[in-house]
Design a protein around this motif. Sequence first.
Motif, PDB file in Angstrom:
ATOM      1  N   CYS A  41       0.808  -1.213   0.000  1.00  0.00           N
ATOM      2  CA  CYS A  41       0.000   0.000   0.000  1.00  0.00           C
ATOM      3  C   CYS A  41       0.840   1.260   0.000  1.00  0.00           C
ATOM      4  N   LEU A  42       1.938   1.246   0.812  1.00  0.00           N
ATOM      5  CA  LEU A  42       2.703   2.478   0.937  1.00  0.00           C
ATOM      6  C   LEU A  42       3.675   2.668  -0.206  1.00  0.00           C
ATOM      7  N   LEU A  43       4.264   1.577  -0.682  1.00  0.00           N
ATOM      8  CA  LEU A  43       5.263   1.708  -1.734  1.00  0.00           C
ATOM      9  C   LEU A  43       4.761   1.264  -3.090  1.00  0.00           C
ATOM     10  N   GLY A  44       3.582   0.696  -3.173  1.00  0.00           N
ATOM     11  CA  GLY A  44       3.105   0.173  -4.451  1.00  0.00           C
ATOM     12  C   GLY A  44       3.485  -1.285  -4.574  1.00  0.00           C
ATOM     13  N   ASN A  45       3.598  -1.768  -5.820  1.00  0.00           N
ATOM     14  CA  ASN A  45       3.929  -3.164  -6.082  1.00  0.00           C
ATOM     15  C   ASN A  45       5.295  -3.490  -5.512  1.00  0.00           C
ATOM     16  N   SER A  46       5.383  -4.556  -4.689  1.00  0.00           N
ATOM     17  CA  SER A  46       6.665  -4.897  -4.080  1.00  0.00           C
ATOM     18  C   SER A  46       7.614  -5.557  -5.054  1.00  0.00           C
ATOM     19  N   GLY A  99       9.245  -0.659  -8.475  1.00  0.00           N
ATOM     20  CA  GLY A  99       8.225  -0.996  -9.465  1.00  0.00           C
ATOM     21  C   GLY A  99       7.960   0.218 -10.329  1.00  0.00           C
ATOM     22  N   SER A 100       6.692   0.619 -10.421  1.00  0.00           N
ATOM     23  CA  SER A 100       6.327   1.799 -11.212  1.00  0.00           C
ATOM     24  C   SER A 100       6.090   3.013 -10.339  1.00  0.00           C
ATOM     25  N   ARG A 101       6.373   2.901  -9.023  1.00  0.00           N
ATOM     26  CA  ARG A 101       6.138   4.029  -8.129  1.00  0.00           C
ATOM     27  C   ARG A 101       7.418   4.827  -7.946  1.00  0.00           C
ATOM     28  N   PHE A 102       7.306   6.153  -8.184  1.00  0.00           N
ATOM     29  CA  PHE A 102       8.428   7.083  -8.039  1.00  0.00           C
ATOM     30  C   PHE A 102       8.754   7.274  -6.557  1.00  0.00           C
ATOM     31  N   LEU A 130      11.036   5.467   3.368  1.00  0.00           N
ATOM     32  CA  LEU A 130      10.475   4.218   2.855  1.00  0.00           C
ATOM     33  C   LEU A 130      11.525   3.406   2.108  1.00  0.00           C
ATOM     34  N   LEU A 131      12.781   3.870   2.111  1.00  0.00           N
ATOM     35  CA  LEU A 131      13.853   3.174   1.409  1.00  0.00           C
ATOM     36  C   LEU A 131      14.582   2.278   2.400  1.00  0.00           C
ATOM     37  N   GLY A 132      14.622   0.972   2.110  1.00  0.00           N
ATOM     38  CA  GLY A 132      15.293   0.050   3.010  1.00  0.00           C
ATOM     39  C   GLY A 132      15.475  -1.303   2.370  1.00  0.00           C
ATOM     40  N   THR A 133      15.993  -2.253   3.135  1.00  0.00           N
ATOM     41  CA  THR A 133      16.198  -3.598   2.620  1.00  0.00           C
ATOM     42  C   THR A 133      14.856  -4.273   2.378  1.00  0.00           C
ATOM     43  N   GLY A 134      14.880  -5.267   1.475  1.00  0.00           N
ATOM     44  CA  GLY A 134      13.674  -6.040   1.196  1.00  0.00           C
ATOM     45  C   GLY A 134      12.747  -5.403   0.190  1.00  0.00           C
ATOM     46  N   ILE A 135      13.153  -4.293  -0.438  1.00  0.00           N
ATOM     47  CA  ILE A 135      12.287  -3.583  -1.393  1.00  0.00           C
ATOM     48  C   ILE A 135      12.963  -3.587  -2.753  1.00  0.00           C
ATOM     49  N   PRO A 136      12.388  -4.209  -3.777  1.00  0.00           N
ATOM     50  CA  PRO A 136      13.002  -4.166  -5.114  1.00  0.00           C
ATOM     51  C   PRO A 136      13.064  -2.728  -5.633  1.00  0.00           C
ATOM     52  N   LEU A 137      14.227  -2.301  -6.076  1.00  0.00           N
ATOM     53  CA  LEU A 137      14.436  -0.937  -6.545  1.00  0.00           C
ATOM     54  C   LEU A 137      14.979  -0.956  -7.968  1.00  0.00           C
ATOM     55  N   ARG A 138      14.890   0.183  -8.635  1.00  0.00           N
ATOM     56  CA  ARG A 138      15.531   0.331  -9.938  1.00  0.00           C
ATOM     57  C   ARG A 138      15.676   1.811 -10.247  1.00  0.00           C
ATOM     58  N   PHE A 139      16.655   2.120 -11.081  1.00  0.00           N
ATOM     59  CA  PHE A 139      16.916   3.478 -11.508  1.00  0.00           C
ATOM     60  C   PHE A 139      16.219   3.743 -12.840  1.00  0.00           C
ATOM     61  N   LYS A 140      15.887   5.015 -13.053  1.00  0.00           N
ATOM     62  CA  LYS A 140      15.335   5.451 -14.338  1.00  0.00           C
ATOM     63  C   LYS A 140      16.110   6.684 -14.783  1.00  0.00           C
ATOM     64  N   ILE A 141      16.598   6.670 -16.021  1.00  0.00           N
ATOM     65  CA  ILE A 141      17.282   7.826 -16.608  1.00  0.00           C
ATOM     66  C   ILE A 141      16.370   8.434 -17.665  1.00  0.00           C
TER      67      ILE A 141
END
Length: 939
Positions: A41-46, A99-102, A130-141
């Motif tokens: 809910c808070l971060l979107g799709n995990s 995911g798709s959440r900024f 909301l940034l921490g371990t266990g959360i899939p992340l990715r960069f966007k340029i």
Amino acid sequence: MRDLPSRPSTSSRLIGGAFAALLALLAALTALLAGLLLQGCLLGNSGIDPATPAGGNGYFQFATPGAGQGVDMDSSFTVNWTAVAAVQSDSQRMDLYTGSRFLATLDVYPPGAGGFSWLPAASIPATNYLLGTGIPLRFKITSVKDSAKWDFGPAFALVSNYSGRISIASPTAQSDVRMNSAFTIRWNASGNIGSAVGIQLFKDTAWAATLALAPTANGNALWSPVQSSFGLGSGYRIRVFSRNNPGITVLSPAFSITSLFAGAFTVLSPGAGDTLQSSSGKIATVKWTSSGNVGNSVTVSLLRDSAQILNFGTSAVSDDSLIWAPSMGLPTSSHYRIKMASLSDSTLVAYSKEFTVKGMDRDWYEPDDSLRAADSIGTDGSGQLRNLTLADEDWIRFSATKTKKYLLSLRVTTATASFPDSFQVYFVDSAGSPRNFGVGSNIRMILTPAYSGTYFARVKCPRGYGSYALSVNAYDTAVAPYYVPFQAPNAKTPWPAGSINTIAYTPDSTYFGTQVTLGLYNDTTLIQTISPQAPNSGTFYWNLPAGLLTSNRYRIRIANYFLPSIFAFSDNFSINGVAPDSFESDNSQATAKDLAADGIAQTHSITLNDTDWVRFNAAAGKSYLFTINGSATTNAYVTDSAGTLITFNSGSKFYLTVSPPRPGKYFARVQYNGGTGNYALSLNEFDSAKGTAPVKFQAPTDSTAWNSGSAYALAWTPDTVLFGSYVGLALYADSILVRTLATTTANNGVYSALLPTDLYTSTRYRIRMMSGTNSLLYAYSPYFTVNGMTRDAFEPDNGRATAKDIATNGVPQARTLTTLDTDWVQFNATAGKSYLVTVNGNAAIYAFVLDSAGIQYSSATGTKFSQIFAPLRSGKYFVRAQYYGGYTAYNLSVNEFATGTAAATAKFQAPTDSTAWNSGGAYALAWTPDTALFGTYVS
């Protein structure tokens, strides 16, 4: 960098017994709920949102991080990417997503960037923790110039040195949490979760507030006063998280925020069937009663339907009534109500029955109180008569074209005597965003549309009411919104440049006021301000400048001095002045003429406020010399095709040197600077490695061989016109500055130069000559030979990319450092081991130890010294030895040893393995000293 920690096994062993099974089930449900709320809910799709492409559209390619890679939260990590040619000249924005959440924008990088050092811990606050371990992340340029050009990198995760668990003892589902009171939040922590925690309030899944910072273990924090922008209600939760790793987090059970107050109001009057006359001057009484504990104060307001029209302010609950005189600005309606609300608890509200107020009639465009309900108006200047009642607002829509401008005129016809100037009008786009604003009783505004489509005018009078007339008039950007009849100048009679003439027109004081601004235009280009402020009398005596260009496209522009958007043009007329040169018209980038880089001059002329544009194609690795030779002072600018300024100069005879950052189309703009006349303009192209201007050297030549440490005579043919009276001289090895020979010396063709003693033998030396007034004007001598020191066998090794290997067995490498030299060596190091770096030379040396990311571990300076370091992680490491001020031969070694054992060996003569000494006795220690390794003093 470290690998992702392995997942726990999905199978688990039960402790045994029904009670243990129940505890395990409750713990699993709690963890699942926290995970769903925080990551779902808070971060979107995990995970990675399948609706968002994993890569993008092919403009940027990530090299690091790789898919599934673990990035240490507490260390710097280098993100590397490449860009295709279409976006290499664009600035680039780096964003962080789950995911798709900024989550956050990290930075904007200049064109050509391909890497940056990211410290995840520093980005935690930007993501609202909301940034921490266990959360899939990715960069966007994303390209800053064109946001449609973007790409995502692969998914990665953070790993952290912090781990543990937090549990919340308070609040619970049964906690008594009262608005505006104080409540204590309690929690416990286990493991190493860091030095502090953060506390946030959520309403269902929506963030409400960040409450406090507090210690970690067995912590508590006083929440005082209890407040939430969401008001009273259920579904609240407290989130406690590690400030060092917000992935260590817990949510409290859902609880309710309740009120300290309870009770009710009853509005006694006015009531159903009552009619109030706003024009009668009669006083109305608002009466009420209350029961229970509703607080001490109440706010009273007047509503029409559900919209608040008036706020009567705050009264004491015990007053039971207030006096109200209905305003004449109230519109007639039978849907008025009185609203009462406790100042202590806004949920304690009461409404009267609907009653009638007979007041001001609303205009026939109503209802038009919102963007969606806006009525239309034409753009032909036709007016509409409208009314604004108390607390009313009118929305008017019209269609606009990007190529035109629009004049909005609003004139108040009747208004309350105290507030005739409080009418407000906004230009609003189709998204509801204001684009212009005006206030007063006689408003005129110009809109320049950003796009073609629907726009709106929003009219309000917050401090009053009244009637007004509104019109919108469209006009082309080359013409004016108003017409003023000009008798002179006219199209039939040309005016000579330098003559005195009378401007004559019919004044319009209604729109143009008492003072006007007059200007001379050639089509749409301002040539001269004739008068910044003149009486709007209908006549003005004007002395035409002598340097005007001959043209039949001149116009006089007249504008309201206080409202410059109100303006008009005369008809086109002729001025006989200076004949245009053969390159006209060239007054804009779009009409720029070509200039070849062959040194052949073009003859141009500058007239009053004239601008000449030329364009040229720049090649990679080339430099360009502009020469301007004229009779009048001009300004000259060189820009790229986007208008970015590259260089500037001014004068009547001057030069501009340009080394374009990239190949392509460039422009030079020569501009009027107070005088008129002809000038010659030429462009020469040079190889950047060979200089920007030609100089003939007699010594050295390509056959010269000089010795390091000796003095020699430089000789050249001086060019004082181009280089000036003084020049600077320097010795270069290819394109690298070796030594400045003279910062300033006379440009007379001779100079005695002493070559440094610590030069290495090479055939690639040359002399660089620079203008004393413009360092961008320079020339090189031919390449010549210097006989000096012999370079060591490891060259070239002047950069990390050319570093040579060294074994970690303590065996030294024999090396040399010549002037401005740098030696790089590389070796593999293992975490848990220690390493001894030893330097033994004859002259002072800088030495640094760095990891593969360029982070410095240690440094030292001297002739003989050692450094010890213990790497935090296994991988490639580097030693950089650097010239300090003198030529030297030196030995370099790297020795690996187990941490906790001896880092080096020493030869002892006493004691030895056969020595036997007695306690309490005095004995002589003897060893072979190694000052290179152990220094001058030991313990």
